[in-house]
Every structure is written in structure tokens, then in C-alpha cells.
Design a protein around this motif. Structure first.
Motif, PDB file in Angstrom:
ATOM      1  N   VAL A  21       0.853  -1.204   0.000  1.00 57.71           N
ATOM      2  CA  VAL A  21       0.000   0.000   0.000  1.00 57.71           C
ATOM      3  C   VAL A  21       0.885   1.249   0.000  1.00 57.71           C
ATOM      4  O   VAL A  21       0.666   2.194  -0.775  1.00 57.71           O
ATOM      5  CB  VAL A  21      -0.957   0.003   1.214  1.00 57.71           C
ATOM      6  N   GLN A  22       1.903   1.251   0.854  1.00 59.85           N
ATOM      7  CA  GLN A  22       2.785   2.431   0.918  1.00 59.85           C
ATOM      8  C   GLN A  22       3.547   2.637  -0.390  1.00 59.85           C
ATOM      9  O   GLN A  22       3.645   3.751  -0.901  1.00 59.85           O
ATOM     10  CB  GLN A  22       3.772   2.277   2.084  1.00 59.85           C
ATOM     11  N   GLU A  23       4.065   1.535  -0.924  1.00 61.71           N
ATOM     12  CA  GLU A  23       4.798   1.604  -2.199  1.00 61.71           C
ATOM     13  C   GLU A  23       3.891   2.148  -3.302  1.00 61.71           C
ATOM     14  O   GLU A  23       4.278   3.004  -4.096  1.00 61.71           O
ATOM     15  CB  GLU A  23       5.266   0.174  -2.556  1.00 61.71           C
ATOM     16  N   LEU A  36       1.139   4.045  -3.014  1.00 58.61           N
ATOM     17  CA  LEU A  36       0.798   5.468  -2.859  1.00 58.61           C
ATOM     18  C   LEU A  36       1.970   6.361  -3.275  1.00 58.61           C
ATOM     19  O   LEU A  36       1.773   7.401  -3.914  1.00 58.61           O
ATOM     20  CB  LEU A  36       0.377   5.755  -1.418  1.00 58.61           C
ATOM     21  N   LEU A  37       3.186   5.939  -2.956  1.00 54.24           N
ATOM     22  CA  LEU A  37       4.363   6.724  -3.362  1.00 54.24           C
ATOM     23  C   LEU A  37       4.491   6.752  -4.887  1.00 54.24           C
ATOM     24  O   LEU A  37       4.800   7.792  -5.479  1.00 54.24           O
ATOM     25  CB  LEU A  37       5.629   6.133  -2.725  1.00 54.24           C
ATOM     26  N   TRP A  88       1.810   9.044  -6.447  1.00 52.31           N
ATOM     27  CA  TRP A  88       2.199  10.457  -6.307  1.00 52.31           C
ATOM     28  C   TRP A  88       3.180  10.839  -7.430  1.00 52.31           C
ATOM     29  O   TRP A  88       3.087  11.914  -8.006  1.00 52.31           O
ATOM     30  CB  TRP A  88       2.835  10.671  -4.935  1.00 52.31           C
ATOM     31  N   GLY A 115      14.967   3.289  -1.941  1.00 57.02           N
ATOM     32  CA  GLY A 115      13.679   3.970  -1.781  1.00 57.02           C
ATOM     33  C   GLY A 115      12.485   3.035  -1.702  1.00 57.02           C
ATOM     34  O   GLY A 115      11.368   3.486  -1.441  1.00 57.02           O
ATOM     35  N   THR A 116      12.705   1.751  -1.922  1.00 55.15           N
ATOM     36  CA  THR A 116      11.571   0.818  -1.829  1.00 55.15           C
ATOM     37  C   THR A 116      11.239   0.553  -0.351  1.00 55.15           C
ATOM     38  O   THR A 116      12.081   0.730   0.526  1.00 55.15           O
ATOM     39  CB  THR A 116      11.866  -0.528  -2.534  1.00 55.15           C
ATOM     40  N   ILE A 117      10.001   0.149  -0.139  1.00 53.14           N
ATOM     41  CA  ILE A 117       9.524  -0.102   1.226  1.00 53.14           C
ATOM     42  C   ILE A 117       9.834  -1.551   1.598  1.00 53.14           C
ATOM     43  O   ILE A 117       9.433  -2.482   0.890  1.00 53.14           O
ATOM     44  CB  ILE A 117       8.001   0.135   1.330  1.00 53.14           C
ATOM     45  N   THR A 147      -0.574   5.045   8.088  1.00 51.99           N
ATOM     46  CA  THR A 147       0.012   4.768   6.773  1.00 51.99           C
ATOM     47  C   THR A 147       0.050   6.043   5.939  1.00 51.99           C
ATOM     48  O   THR A 147       1.080   6.388   5.354  1.00 51.99           O
ATOM     49  CB  THR A 147      -0.833   3.713   6.019  1.00 51.99           C
ATOM     50  N   VAL A 193       3.389   8.021   4.517  1.00 46.53           N
ATOM     51  CA  VAL A 193       3.618   8.241   3.083  1.00 46.53           C
ATOM     52  C   VAL A 193       3.754   9.742   2.802  1.00 46.53           C
ATOM     53  O   VAL A 193       4.660  10.173   2.080  1.00 46.53           O
ATOM     54  CB  VAL A 193       2.465   7.631   2.252  1.00 46.53           C
ATOM     55  N   ARG A 222       7.049  11.131   3.881  1.00 49.30           N
ATOM     56  CA  ARG A 222       8.128  10.795   2.927  1.00 49.30           C
ATOM     57  C   ARG A 222       8.048  11.690   1.687  1.00 49.30           C
ATOM     58  O   ARG A 222       9.067  12.149   1.175  1.00 49.30           O
ATOM     59  CB  ARG A 222       8.046   9.326   2.531  1.00 49.30           C
ATOM     60  N   ILE A 223       6.830  11.940   1.232  1.00 53.90           N
ATOM     61  CA  ILE A 223       6.650  12.818   0.059  1.00 53.90           C
ATOM     62  C   ILE A 223       7.131  14.235   0.380  1.00 53.90           C
ATOM     63  O   ILE A 223       7.866  14.851  -0.390  1.00 53.90           O
ATOM     64  CB  ILE A 223       5.161  12.823  -0.368  1.00 53.90           C
TER      65      ILE A 223
END
Lengths: 188, 76
Positions: A47-49, A51-52, A55, B24-26, B65, B69, B72-73
Motif C-alpha cells: 500500500v505504501q509503495e 501510494l508513493l 504520487w 527507496g523501496t519499502i 500509513t 507516506v 516521505r513525500i
């Protein structure tokens, strides 16, 4: 019905506040769209990946003439990421094939905030015992900190912190239930 | 693995915090790897409900969450 595409021009122009409003309405639907992948992927990370990535590519997203095109696009990104990770990490090809063929929910609608729920949760939080209340507040205040770090700040061992957090959510669920709010059984 | 150990792994996986790799990956939650299929499904279901509650508690309707995010943005 709420149309999150109203935020799209501002998001495309780099307005993070507009993206925040989009995420507030979209996250639940995106997460739910990944439910069938839960045994194969870490849904939270995907989910986080997702949304990034959304964007980053939002300036190139064109509305398709229907409402919530950015939400539908986001769900497709999430599912593509999930399929790709499932293929890469899982030897169970039957599961991978099954997941690949499940269609994304094309009729997704944004989640709508519930002011009454906020009020009741606030009242229920006030009734929590000290340690569970601390654990809940600490995770809410600092999601960018690992649990071990939060636990150390509170003077707890990591396992004790997790137990206190678990107790907080169960007590919260019980309290909400008493107020006639039926939270899902997963919280209890 | 005892039930208590499994519960702790589920609780840890259901949290929103994830490390970010140098590219940069989660990164996936370390606890996720130690869970069986049942535990993973429970952690994901629990996370869904927790995020809804967090969003309901937040004045801007943002879950942990979402706040992660967005941080980070905004940090670029």
C-alpha cells in the motif's frame, strides 16, 4: 458520491495537501483490494509503495470520463505491484495464477469520514488504562518510529509494548461495541 | 511458536512502520516473514481495521500509513 478526481489537477501540480485528501478517501479501498493477496505479500508495504508511486506518476494520469479515475488507477497500481511481488517471491504458481485473474473492483467508491465515530473513539480512549493508552498514543504519534524504538521511549520491552497495544485495541473495540458501533471482529 | 509469540508477530506486522531501503523501496515487516498464512491473513485484516480507526481519530482523516507516506513525500 464523492469524486476524488476533484483533487487530481492540484495533485498533478505537486500539491501534497491535495494528495493527502485523496489518500484519506482512497486508502481503505486500495487496502481492501489487496485482501486476497494477504498470505502472499506484506499488504502494508505494498500500500505504501503504491501510494508513493501514484504520487510520482499522478501528473501523467488522464481522467477517463468517469468519477474516481485516480482511485481506480491507484487500485490497478496496487494490484499490479501485488501480482508482481507474488510472482517474484512465491513458488505456489496456482495461487499466483488465481490472484492474477481476479479483477480489480472497478466500481470503487471513496471511504467517507464519520464524525460520530471520531467522537465515540475519543471518549473510549479516555477510559483506557494508563499503559495501553500510552502504547496506543505512541504508535499514533510516531508511526515513523519502529516499535522497538517506541517501546524504549516508554520504558517497555518490545513484547510488553505490543501486548499493551493489543490490549488497547481490544478495550477500544469493546467500548465501541457498548456504544452500538460494530467494529469488525479483527479488532476484538 | 506459542500463541503469545504469534500474537506479538501479528501485532507487529499490523503496524504501519516499515523501513525504507536505500533504493527507496519499502521493506516488508520483519515479523511478516515469521508468520504462517493464517497469521499473515489476520495481520492484514487487523491492519485494515486499525487504519480505519486511526483515520477516524485523525482530524484530517489520515491513518498512520497515510501520514507516513505523506511525510516521505514532503521530505522529498
Amino acid at each position: 458520491m464523492i469524486d476524488l478526481d476533484t483533487e487530481l489537477p492540484a495533485i498533478a501540480a505537486g500539491d501534497a495537501d491535495a494528495f493527502a485528501r485523496f489518500v484519506a478517501g482512497a486508502e481503505t479501498r486500495v487496502r481492501e483490494s489487496l485482501a486476497s493477496f494477504a498470505v502472499a505479500i506484506d499488504v502494508e508495504a505494498i500500500v505504501q509503495e503504491c501510494l508513493l508511486r501514484v504520487w510520482q506518476v499522478a501528473p501523467r494520469v488522464e481522467p477517463d470520463g468517469r468519477s474516481n479515475s485516480l482511485l481506480r488507477f491507484t487500485i490497478r497500481v496496487a494490484r499490479n505491484l501485488a501480482v508482481s511481488e507474488t510472482r517474484r517471491r512465491r513458488s505456489d504458481s496456482d495461487l499466483t495464477t488465481k490472484l492474477e485473474h481476479q479483477l480489480a473492483d472497478d466500481a470503487s467508491e471513496p471511504a467517507v469520514p464519520d464524525p460520530l465515530l471520531r467522537e465515540v473513539i475519543a471518549r473510549c480512549r479516555e477510559q483506557l488504562p494508563e499503559k495501553p493508552a500510552q502504547a496506543l498514543a505512541a504508535r499514533l504519534d510516531g508511526p515513523w518510529r519502529a516499535d522497538t524504538e517506541i517501546a524504549a521511549t516508554l520504558g517497555m520491552r518490545a513484547n510488553t509494548f505490543l501486548q499493551n497495544f493489543g490490549r488497547a485495541r481490544r478495550l477500544l473495540a469493546q467500548c465501541l461495541g457498548k456504544h452500538g458501533i460494530d467494529v469488525a471482529k479483527e479488532l476484538a | 511458536m506459542t500463541d503469545q509469540e504469534k500474537d506479538a508477530l501479528i501485532e507487529a506486522t499490523a503496524g504501519a512502520h516499515r523501513e525504507v531501503a536505500p533504493d527507496g523501496t519499502i521493506r516488508w515487516a520483519p515479523a511478516w516473514w515469521d508468520l504462517d498464512d493464517d497469521g499473515r491473513a489476520k495481520a492484514a485484516a487487523l491492519a485494515t481495521q486499525l487504519r480505519k480507526l486511526e483515520a477516524a481519530m485523525d482530524p484530517d482523516g489520515l491513518s498512520t500509513t497515510a501520514r507516513l507516506v505523506l511525510a516521505r513525500i514532503r521530505a522529498g
